[in-house]
Design a protein around this motif. Structure first.
Motif, PDB file in Angstrom:
ATOM      1  N   LEU A 171      51.394  30.289  37.723  1.00 49.68           N
ATOM      2  CA  LEU A 171      50.837  30.501  36.332  1.00 49.68           C
ATOM      3  C   LEU A 171      49.426  30.160  36.481  1.00 49.68           C
ATOM      4  O   LEU A 171      48.744  29.149  36.913  1.00 49.68           O
ATOM      5  N   ARG A 172      48.690  31.089  36.157  1.00 49.65           N
ATOM      6  CA  ARG A 172      47.304  31.113  36.156  1.00 49.65           C
ATOM      7  C   ARG A 172      46.471  30.868  34.634  1.00 49.65           C
ATOM      8  O   ARG A 172      46.914  31.710  33.873  1.00 49.65           O
ATOM      9  N   ILE A 173      45.727  30.063  34.399  1.00 50.67           N
ATOM     10  CA  ILE A 173      45.343  29.903  32.983  1.00 50.67           C
ATOM     11  C   ILE A 173      43.618  29.913  33.244  1.00 50.67           C
ATOM     12  O   ILE A 173      43.010  29.118  33.931  1.00 50.67           O
ATOM     13  N   LEU A 174      42.970  30.866  32.540  1.00 52.52           N
ATOM     14  CA  LEU A 174      41.492  30.714  32.788  1.00 52.52           C
ATOM     15  C   LEU A 174      40.868  29.564  32.122  1.00 52.52           C
ATOM     16  O   LEU A 174      41.401  29.191  31.060  1.00 52.52           O
ATOM     17  N   LEU A 226      36.662  40.642  34.670  1.00 59.69           N
ATOM     18  CA  LEU A 226      37.339  41.488  33.629  1.00 59.69           C
ATOM     19  C   LEU A 226      38.800  41.505  34.008  1.00 59.69           C
ATOM     20  O   LEU A 226      39.199  42.152  34.916  1.00 59.69           O
ATOM     21  N   ILE A 227      39.783  41.174  33.094  1.00 61.31           N
ATOM     22  CA  ILE A 227      41.076  41.318  33.108  1.00 61.31           C
ATOM     23  C   ILE A 227      41.648  42.826  33.336  1.00 61.31           C
ATOM     24  O   ILE A 227      42.425  43.166  33.951  1.00 61.31           O
ATOM     25  N   ASP A 246      48.066  38.914  30.550  1.00 56.94           N
ATOM     26  CA  ASP A 246      47.588  39.122  29.389  1.00 56.94           C
ATOM     27  C   ASP A 246      46.122  39.512  29.490  1.00 56.94           C
ATOM     28  O   ASP A 246      45.246  38.704  29.631  1.00 56.94           O
ATOM     29  N   GLU A 247      45.809  40.817  28.905  1.00 55.17           N
ATOM     30  CA  GLU A 247      44.053  41.324  29.009  1.00 55.17           C
ATOM     31  C   GLU A 247      43.470  40.346  28.020  1.00 55.17           C
ATOM     32  O   GLU A 247      42.295  40.100  28.348  1.00 55.17           O
ATOM     33  N   ASN A 248      43.939  39.923  27.079  1.00 57.75           N
ATOM     34  CA  ASN A 248      43.216  39.003  26.291  1.00 57.75           C
ATOM     35  C   ASN A 248      42.845  37.596  26.528  1.00 57.75           C
ATOM     36  O   ASN A 248      41.731  37.252  26.489  1.00 57.75           O
ATOM     37  N   THR A 249      44.022  37.123  26.881  1.00 55.60           N
ATOM     38  CA  THR A 249      43.750  35.453  27.531  1.00 55.60           C
ATOM     39  C   THR A 249      43.562  35.311  28.746  1.00 55.60           C
ATOM     40  O   THR A 249      43.061  34.309  29.323  1.00 55.60           O
ATOM     41  N   GLY A 250      43.924  36.317  29.727  1.00 63.22           N
ATOM     42  CA  GLY A 250      43.590  36.188  31.125  1.00 63.22           C
ATOM     43  C   GLY A 250      45.094  35.524  31.922  1.00 63.22           C
ATOM     44  O   GLY A 250      44.931  35.003  32.831  1.00 63.22           O
ATOM     45  N   ILE A 251      45.873  35.013  31.048  1.00 64.06           N
ATOM     46  CA  ILE A 251      46.966  34.199  31.454  1.00 64.06           C
ATOM     47  C   ILE A 251      47.641  35.319  32.278  1.00 64.06           C
ATOM     48  O   ILE A 251      48.055  36.464  31.901  1.00 64.06           O
TER      49      ILE A 251
END
Length: 135
Positions: free
Chosen positions: A41-44, A53-54, A77-82
């Protein structure tokens, strides 16, 4: 981000119960967790590299998915980068020194990438990125 928050995010996205979670080497832009010894799991981070840029990352994954040279993307997720990917066992983090066999493997995969005919709409400016990390 702590383990409890990461656990909740993973469960909400995948509906998979988290039996084990371990934070692993994290970069300048993100935190990474091994979940159930099966997923990453990656969290920005909030102060992440703004050049990341995702939408480009999604395009890159689509371009190389048939080459089998990267982890399997489960969710991005393109919006959160998760991002959630399948965990590849017997890999190591950037902070570990590479062995000669690993360097050869990396070179082989880079050669595959250079031969790949894709219509990726962006360029990766590694010199610009290097300067960003130096500053």
């Amino acid at each position: 981000m702590n383990k409890k928050e990461a656990r909740l995010i993973f469960k909400k996205i995948t509906n998979i119960n988290v039996k084990s979670i371990e934070e692993i080497y994290s970069g300048f832009s993100n935190q990474n967790f091994i979940i159930n010894d099966a997923y990453i799991l990656r969290i920005l981070r909030p102060n992440r590299d703004e050049t990341l840029l995702i939408k480009n990352e999604i395009e890159n994954y689509k371009a190389i998915e048939n080459l089998k040279i990267s982890e399997k993307l489960v969710y991005l997720d393109e919006n959160t980068g998760i991002k959630i990917t399948k965990f590849i066992h017997q890999t190591h983090y950037y902070s570990s020194p590479l062995k000669i066999e690993e360097i050869k493997s990396v070179a082989k995969n880079i050669k595959k990438l250079h031969k790949l005919k894709t219509n990726i709409s962006h360029k990766y400016d590694y010199l610009y990125k290097l300067n960003c990390y130096k500053n």
